[in-house]
Design a protein around this motif. Structure first.
Motif, mmCIF file in Angstrom:
data_model
loop_
_atom_site.group_PDB
_atom_site.id
_atom_site.type_symbol
_atom_site.label_atom_id
_atom_site.label_comp_id
_atom_site.label_asym_id
_atom_site.label_seq_id
_atom_site.Cartn_x
_atom_site.Cartn_y
_atom_site.Cartn_z
ATOM 1 N N PRO A 41 -13.730 -32.516 36.748
ATOM 2 C CA PRO A 41 -12.829 -33.036 35.708
ATOM 3 C C PRO A 41 -13.613 -33.316 34.434
ATOM 4 O O PRO A 41 -14.764 -33.775 34.485
ATOM 5 C CB PRO A 41 -12.299 -34.329 36.335
ATOM 6 N N GLY A 42 -13.002 -32.992 33.300
ATOM 7 C CA GLY A 42 -13.667 -33.183 32.023
ATOM 8 C C GLY A 42 -14.375 -31.944 31.512
ATOM 9 O O GLY A 42 -14.680 -31.845 30.313
ATOM 10 N N GLU A 43 -14.639 -31.002 32.406
ATOM 11 C CA GLU A 43 -15.308 -29.776 31.975
ATOM 12 C C GLU A 43 -14.304 -28.821 31.327
ATOM 13 O O GLU A 43 -13.086 -28.945 31.468
ATOM 14 C CB GLU A 43 -15.985 -29.084 33.154
ATOM 15 N N ARG A 44 -14.848 -27.832 30.653
ATOM 16 C CA ARG A 44 -14.056 -26.796 29.989
ATOM 17 C C ARG A 44 -13.851 -25.638 30.959
ATOM 18 O O ARG A 44 -14.792 -25.204 31.619
ATOM 19 C CB ARG A 44 -14.807 -26.306 28.753
ATOM 20 N N ALA A 45 -12.608 -25.149 31.015
ATOM 21 C CA ALA A 45 -12.290 -24.016 31.874
ATOM 22 C C ALA A 45 -11.923 -22.819 31.008
ATOM 23 O O ALA A 45 -11.125 -22.943 30.069
ATOM 24 C CB ALA A 45 -11.121 -24.356 32.796
ATOM 25 N N THR A 46 -12.509 -21.670 31.333
ATOM 26 C CA THR A 46 -12.198 -20.437 30.615
ATOM 27 C C THR A 46 -11.781 -19.383 31.629
ATOM 28 O O THR A 46 -12.566 -19.000 32.503
ATOM 29 C CB THR A 46 -13.406 -19.947 29.804
ATOM 30 N N LEU A 47 -10.539 -18.928 31.503
ATOM 31 C CA LEU A 47 -9.962 -17.957 32.418
ATOM 32 C C LEU A 47 -9.687 -16.672 31.650
ATOM 33 O O LEU A 47 -9.277 -16.710 30.488
ATOM 34 C CB LEU A 47 -8.642 -18.481 33.002
ATOM 35 N N PHE A 48 -9.875 -15.540 32.334
ATOM 36 C CA PHE A 48 -9.741 -14.256 31.665
ATOM 37 C C PHE A 48 -8.652 -13.404 32.317
ATOM 38 O O PHE A 48 -8.427 -13.479 33.526
ATOM 39 C CB PHE A 48 -11.065 -13.488 31.719
ATOM 40 N N CYS A 49 -8.013 -12.585 31.494
ATOM 41 C CA CYS A 49 -7.013 -11.635 31.960
ATOM 42 C C CYS A 49 -7.223 -10.339 31.189
ATOM 43 O O CYS A 49 -7.205 -10.336 29.960
ATOM 44 C CB CYS A 49 -5.609 -12.184 31.706
ATOM 45 N N ARG A 50 -7.466 -9.263 31.920
ATOM 46 C CA ARG A 50 -7.701 -7.963 31.289
ATOM 47 C C ARG A 50 -6.605 -7.001 31.706
ATOM 48 O O ARG A 50 -6.313 -6.870 32.905
ATOM 49 C CB ARG A 50 -9.069 -7.422 31.666
ATOM 50 N N ALA A 51 -6.021 -6.312 30.734
ATOM 51 C CA ALA A 51 -4.957 -5.345 31.000
ATOM 52 C C ALA A 51 -5.518 -3.929 31.039
ATOM 53 O O ALA A 51 -6.450 -3.605 30.306
ATOM 54 C CB ALA A 51 -3.883 -5.459 29.924
ATOM 55 N N SER A 52 -4.912 -3.097 31.871
ATOM 56 C CA SER A 52 -5.386 -1.716 32.029
ATOM 57 C C SER A 52 -5.053 -0.853 30.812
ATOM 58 O O SER A 52 -5.634 0.222 30.640
ATOM 59 C CB SER A 52 -4.779 -1.094 33.295
ATOM 60 N N GLN A 53 -4.142 -1.314 29.985
ATOM 61 C CA GLN A 53 -3.856 -0.689 28.697
ATOM 62 C C GLN A 53 -3.301 -1.770 27.785
ATOM 63 O O GLN A 53 -2.921 -2.847 28.261
ATOM 64 C CB GLN A 53 -2.896 0.492 28.828
ATOM 65 N N SER A 54 -3.240 -1.492 26.505
ATOM 66 C CA SER A 54 -2.847 -2.522 25.555
ATOM 67 C C SER A 54 -1.452 -3.082 25.845
ATOM 68 O O SER A 54 -0.516 -2.342 26.132
ATOM 69 C CB SER A 54 -2.866 -1.965 24.128
ATOM 70 N N VAL A 55 -1.371 -4.406 25.767
ATOM 71 C CA VAL A 55 -0.071 -5.071 25.869
ATOM 72 C C VAL A 55 0.266 -5.770 24.560
ATOM 73 O O VAL A 55 1.157 -6.618 24.502
ATOM 74 C CB VAL A 55 -0.024 -6.073 27.053
ATOM 75 N N GLY A 56 -0.464 -5.425 23.497
ATOM 76 C CA GLY A 56 -0.239 -6.088 22.222
ATOM 77 C C GLY A 56 -0.543 -7.570 22.362
ATOM 78 O O GLY A 56 -1.623 -7.959 22.818
ATOM 79 N N SER A 57 0.438 -8.390 22.014
ATOM 80 C CA SER A 57 0.286 -9.833 22.222
ATOM 81 C C SER A 57 1.279 -10.346 23.255
ATOM 82 O O SER A 57 1.476 -11.549 23.401
ATOM 83 C CB SER A 57 0.468 -10.578 20.910
#
Lengths: 108, 120
Positions: free
Chosen positions: A15-31
């Motif tokens: 608790p208190g730490e920073r969490a960074t999660l990633f998501c990569r798409a197989s092709q562009s999804v724009g935004s």
């Protein structure tokens, strides 16, 4: 079909730490990328939509960024209630609508 | 309060049929497209089906195409999922989910889900 790959599968933090999660798409999804949080025994909850927009009632410690194929969900300082599973989802090129496999944020 | 309540889930034998229902309240149901999303025990989320406001467009995941049929009754604020030829891998919690009406149309809100178990 657009495949979303989330990493890491599990994130062990204090608790208190920073969490960074990633998501990569197989092709562009724009935004057109959405993040959800799911706690055990509950349905998912909308967190972030259109890559970087916080949903109503979501605390400012949650932020999203990215476009195209690479996206990040950041929790600036983990609260006890933030330990959960997080899913990304795309809606740029569908059907099918697709989800990532999830990242579990657990207490270290 | 915007609310979705699913019902109809139960134990069913392989090859059997089941009809799930979703009752909507707290919003103008007939102005939102709707979806079904499922989650197998201990697994991730899988989108199942989509239906527009007037039922003019319906989409299905390949895994259920030809076996499941989505429908809605706007007069009764209800969404349905007719599930035929059920298989063991259809076992899951089925969530009724609304298009949020936001840019990018995320899902919000979600119902609490109804559990379907397909087993002999």
């Amino acid at each position: 079909e657009i495949v979303l790959t989330q990493s890491p599968a599990t994130l062990s933090l204090f608790p208190g730490e920073r969490a960074t999660l990633f998501c990569r798409a197989s092709q562009s999804v724009g935004s057109h990328l959405t993040w959800y949080q799911q706690k055990p025994g509950q349905p998912p909850r909308l967190l972030i939509y259109e890559a970087s927009n916080r949903a109503t009632g979501i605390p400012a410690r949650f932020s999203g960024s990215g476009s195209g194929t690479d996206f990040t969900l950041t929790i600036s300082s983990l609260e006890p209630e933030d330990f959960a599973v997080y899913y990304c989802q795309q809606r740029n090129n569908w059907p099918p609508l697709t989800f990532g496999g999830g990242t579990k944020v657990e207490i270290k | 309060e915007e609310r979705l309540v699913e019902s109809g889930g139960r134990l069913v034998h392989p090859g059997g049929s089941l009809r799930l229902s979703c009752a909507a309240s707290g919003f103008n149901f007939n102005t939102y497209s709707m979806n079904w999303v499922r989650q197998a025990p201990g697994k991730g989320l899988e989108w199942v089906s989509y239906i527009t406001t007037t039922s003019g467009t319906k989409y299905y995941a390949d895994s259920v195409k030809g076996r499941f049929t989505v429908s809605r009754d706007n007069a009764r604020n209800s969404l349905f999922l007719q599930m035929n030829s059920l298989r063991a891998d259809d076992t899951a919690v089925y969530y009724c989910v609304r298009d949020a009406g936001l840019v990018g149309t995320p899902f919000d809100p979600w119902g609490q889900g109804t559990l379907v178990i397909v087993s002999a």
